[in-house]
Design a protein around this motif. Structure first.
Motif, PDB file in Angstrom:
ATOM      1  N   ALA A 110      29.827  39.625  51.228  1.00 53.55           N
ATOM      2  CA  ALA A 110      30.204  38.601  49.906  1.00 53.55           C
ATOM      3  C   ALA A 110      31.067  39.348  49.202  1.00 53.55           C
ATOM      4  N   TYR A 111      30.852  40.646  48.816  1.00 50.24           N
ATOM      5  CA  TYR A 111      31.776  41.562  47.991  1.00 50.24           C
ATOM      6  C   TYR A 111      33.002  41.592  48.664  1.00 50.24           C
ATOM      7  N   THR A 112      32.993  41.777  50.073  1.00 55.69           N
ATOM      8  CA  THR A 112      34.372  41.804  50.718  1.00 55.69           C
ATOM      9  C   THR A 112      35.177  40.653  50.571  1.00 55.69           C
ATOM     10  N   MET A 113      34.404  39.427  50.654  1.00 56.33           N
ATOM     11  CA  MET A 113      35.306  38.180  50.526  1.00 56.33           C
ATOM     12  C   MET A 113      35.817  38.209  49.228  1.00 56.33           C
ATOM     13  N   ALA A 114      35.298  38.513  48.261  1.00 56.33           N
ATOM     14  CA  ALA A 114      35.741  38.545  46.724  1.00 56.33           C
ATOM     15  C   ALA A 114      36.939  39.696  46.753  1.00 56.33           C
ATOM     16  N   MET A 115      36.747  40.875  47.274  1.00 53.38           N
ATOM     17  CA  MET A 115      37.951  41.912  47.434  1.00 53.38           C
ATOM     18  C   MET A 115      39.032  41.460  48.100  1.00 53.38           C
ATOM     19  N   ALA A 116      38.742  40.777  49.268  1.00 51.89           N
ATOM     20  CA  ALA A 116      39.941  40.030  50.026  1.00 51.89           C
ATOM     21  C   ALA A 116      40.709  39.154  49.095  1.00 51.89           C
ATOM     22  N   LEU A 117      40.251  38.354  48.571  1.00 55.13           N
ATOM     23  CA  LEU A 117      40.668  37.491  47.795  1.00 55.13           C
ATOM     24  C   LEU A 117      41.569  37.846  46.609  1.00 55.13           C
ATOM     25  N   MET A 118      40.671  38.866  45.713  1.00 56.08           N
ATOM     26  CA  MET A 118      41.526  39.564  44.517  1.00 56.08           C
ATOM     27  C   MET A 118      42.686  40.514  45.155  1.00 56.08           C
ATOM     28  N   GLU A 119      42.576  41.069  46.268  1.00 54.53           N
ATOM     29  CA  GLU A 119      43.804  41.913  46.939  1.00 54.53           C
ATOM     30  C   GLU A 119      44.871  41.055  46.998  1.00 54.53           C
ATOM     31  N   SER A 120      44.814  39.564  47.298  1.00 61.73           N
ATOM     32  CA  SER A 120      45.927  38.813  47.505  1.00 61.73           C
ATOM     33  C   SER A 120      46.566  38.232  46.106  1.00 61.73           C
ATOM     34  N   GLY A 121      46.041  38.646  45.092  1.00 64.73           N
ATOM     35  CA  GLY A 121      46.245  38.105  43.763  1.00 64.73           C
ATOM     36  C   GLY A 121      45.474  36.742  43.341  1.00 64.73           C
ATOM     37  N   ILE A 122      44.627  36.278  43.946  1.00 63.74           N
ATOM     38  CA  ILE A 122      43.654  35.276  43.777  1.00 63.74           C
ATOM     39  C   ILE A 122      42.807  35.583  42.409  1.00 63.74           C
ATOM     40  N   GLU A 123      42.888  35.109  41.391  1.00 66.51           N
ATOM     41  CA  GLU A 123      41.858  35.726  40.084  1.00 66.51           C
ATOM     42  C   GLU A 123      40.465  35.005  40.548  1.00 66.51           C
ATOM     43  N   PRO A 124      39.630  36.169  39.924  1.00 65.94           N
ATOM     44  CA  PRO A 124      38.247  35.794  40.361  1.00 65.94           C
ATOM     45  C   PRO A 124      37.646  34.501  39.986  1.00 65.94           C
ATOM     46  N   HIS A 125      38.179  33.909  38.499  1.00 75.50           N
ATOM     47  CA  HIS A 125      37.740  32.594  38.307  1.00 75.50           C
ATOM     48  C   HIS A 125      38.139  31.393  39.083  1.00 75.50           C
ATOM     49  N   ARG A 126      39.133  31.745  39.983  1.00 78.62           N
ATOM     50  CA  ARG A 126      39.354  30.754  41.054  1.00 78.62           C
ATOM     51  C   ARG A 126      38.424  30.373  42.184  1.00 78.62           C
ATOM     52  N   PHE A 127      37.431  31.105  42.192  1.00 75.17           N
ATOM     53  CA  PHE A 127      36.608  31.057  43.467  1.00 75.17           C
ATOM     54  C   PHE A 127      35.166  31.636  42.994  1.00 75.17           C
ATOM     55  N   SER A 128      34.037  31.102  43.829  1.00 74.91           N
ATOM     56  CA  SER A 128      32.800  31.350  43.480  1.00 74.91           C
ATOM     57  C   SER A 128      32.025  31.621  44.924  1.00 74.91           C
ATOM     58  N   ILE A 129      31.338  32.527  44.756  1.00 76.97           N
ATOM     59  CA  ILE A 129      30.480  32.830  46.392  1.00 76.97           C
ATOM     60  C   ILE A 129      29.203  33.007  46.158  1.00 76.97           C
ATOM     61  N   GLU A 130      28.359  32.199  46.911  1.00 77.57           N
ATOM     62  CA  GLU A 130      27.019  32.083  46.954  1.00 77.57           C
ATOM     63  C   GLU A 130      26.656  33.143  48.276  1.00 77.57           C
ATOM     64  N   ALA A 131      25.676  33.916  48.144  1.00 74.67           N
ATOM     65  CA  ALA A 131      25.251  34.950  49.066  1.00 74.67           C
ATOM     66  C   ALA A 131      23.719  34.790  49.393  1.00 74.67           C
ATOM     67  N   VAL A 132      23.317  34.477  50.420  1.00 73.98           N
ATOM     68  CA  VAL A 132      21.982  34.222  50.678  1.00 73.98           C
ATOM     69  C   VAL A 132      21.339  35.050  51.964  1.00 73.98           C
ATOM     70  N   ASP A 133      20.244  35.563  51.761  1.00 71.42           N
ATOM     71  CA  ASP A 133      19.450  36.076  52.931  1.00 71.42           C
ATOM     72  C   ASP A 133      18.079  36.219  52.929  1.00 71.42           C
TER      73      ASP A 133
END
Ligand code: SAM
Length: 422
Positions: A110-133
């Motif tokens: 889940a954190y990698t998803m966030a980092m991959a999007l941020m690396e490409s310049g997408i700001e964190p308020h443009r996405f939300s990530i649910e993570a379940v286990d």
């Protein structure tokens, strides 16, 4: 007489197929829990399991396989950003993307998803990530956001300097990466699981289906279908890709990412009669498919487009005899080792070509072998200096390794190449 009570219970509760975690694993977990709870024998421990759902959860905790790490199969994250969310979010500045990591284990995915999007310049308020286990212990670790050496594998670790701070026992994730991720404990087979959720643009469900038997895999995939937006993309693990086509998904065509979309629904064209088709099974992730009757209207409904037919025909031919397009589809379907063998054989028979070398590069990249991947991408560029795919993958690889100057040079070559084409 073999005591299957505990294995049956775990199958019922969490879908675990005893065979998937090797002989004796459940027995060892039961024994460890029995000793931990101070009970004298299996019958007494069985009695406790009947009376206590908390103890059932403890037994689940003892059998789960939480193996995971940051940027596991990096191509999937790259494809998610480049081919799925990047274009959508850039096209509509009001839009926010919703992502799901299920199972998320200790949070690295889940954190990698966030980092991959941020690396490409997408700001964190443009996405939300649910993570379940299902594992509460894994969720607690994920929330703590502190990771040891085992979570960082391979040589491409430049992201660690950008998003983590060194701590006494590892590295602590910075708040900016944690903020868009929300963790919760949940069992994909629980009644009402994420009943109020749905419409996810992207779901990562990697390396969980392999622990289930066929009926449970189908049940889990039905849940994923419910949670996925109609135009959403589902990423699975490479050994799970073979399952998806049988369950009404089609490859999203993103090299080595094991990404799928819902197959287009096709209206029935004839009355339901029985037909026999080969249905990929859990075993078919390795050899031998079984045959079972499927009503024809179901086949019509999920009928795959023409290229899929070519793909299934190629399934039965040895990789060494396939052309490069078929080998690439084979790799996208998760049969990576065979595809690699086929590409090597192709090179022996026909000499090195940019396409064969590119396929070997992609396979090495997916396996986390950055050095070998870079070697193949450079060989492609030696034979075909304007090969945009090799340029793109090499730039990404260099960036992940922290070689930003090298990546910028490749970007520049790519821009020149684009200028020539336009
Ligand atoms: C090998 S990890 C995969 C983690 C991550 N997706 C990856 O690929 O790196 C498998 C995870 O599946 C979780 N799991 C197993 N059965 C589950 C279930 N029924 N519902 C939710 N999670 C489950 C386990 O707790 C474990 O953390």
């Amino acid at each position: 007489m073999t005591d299957t009570r505990f294995a049956d219970l775990l199958e019922r509760v969490m879908g675990l197929s005893a065979a998937s975690i090797g002989p004796g694993a459940i027995e060892r977990a039961v024994d460890a829990r029995r000793r931990e709870t101070g009970l004298r024998d299996g019958d007494a421990y069985w009695g406790l399991l009947q009376a206590s759902s908390a103890e059932v959860q403890q037994l689940v905790e003892a059998v789960v396989v939480p193996e995971t790490w940051f940027f596991r199969n990096p191509q999937a994250f790259r494809a998610m950003e480049r081919d799925v969310l990047g274009p959508r979010l850039r096209a509509d500045p009001q839009r926010c993307a919703r992502l799901l990591s299920l199972p998320c284990s200790t949070g690295e995915e889940a954190y990698t998803m966030a980092m991959a999007l941020m690396e490409s310049g997408i700001e964190p308020h443009r996405f939300s990530i649910e993570a379940v286990d299902i594992s509460q212990h894994a969720i607690d670790t994920a929330r703590a956001g502190c990771y040891g050496r085992n979570s960082f594998r391979g040589h491409e670790l430049a992201f660690r300097d950008r998003y983590f701070d060194a701590a006494p026992h590892g590295w602590t994730l910075r708040e900016e990466v944690r903020a868009p991720v929300r963790f919760s404990q949940g069992n994909i087979f629980a009644p009402g699981f994420m009943a109020q959720a749905g419409g996810f643009d992207v779901i990562f469900c990697r390396n969980m289906l392999i622990y289930f038997d066929i009926p449970r895999q189908k049940q889990a995939i039905a849940v994923l279908r419910r949670l996925l937006a109609p135009d959403g993309t589902l990423f699975v693990g490479h050994s799970e890709a073979g399952l998806m086509r049988a369950e009404g998904f089609v490859s999203a065509g993103m090299a080595m990412s094991f990404a799928f979309r819902r197959a287009p629904e096709v209206e029935p064209v004839c009355a339901p009669i029985a037909a026999t088709v080969a249905t990929p099974t859990r075993a078919s992730l390795r050899p031998a498919a079984t045959k079972r009757p499927v009503p024809l209207h179901v086949i019509e409904k999920v009928r795959a487009p023409r290229p899929e037919l070519t793909r299934s025909q190629s399934t039965h031919r040895p990789a060494e005899t396939l052309d490069l397009a078929a080998l690439r589809r084979m790799a996208d379907d998760g049969r990576v080792e065979e595809a690699e063998r086929g590409a090597q054989a192709h090179i022996r028979a026909n000499g090195a070509s940019p396409d064969a070398l590119l396929l070997l590069g992609l396979i090495s990249d997916a396996a986390g072998q950055g050095k070998a991947a870079a070697h193949y991408y450079r060989k492609v560029l030696y034979l075909d200096p304007g090969n945009v795919e090799a340029l793109g993958h090499l730039a990404l690889l260099l960036r992940r390794e922290g070689d930003h100057a090298g990546a910028r040079l490749i970007d520049e070559r790519m821009r020149r190449q684009d200028g020539r084409r336009n």
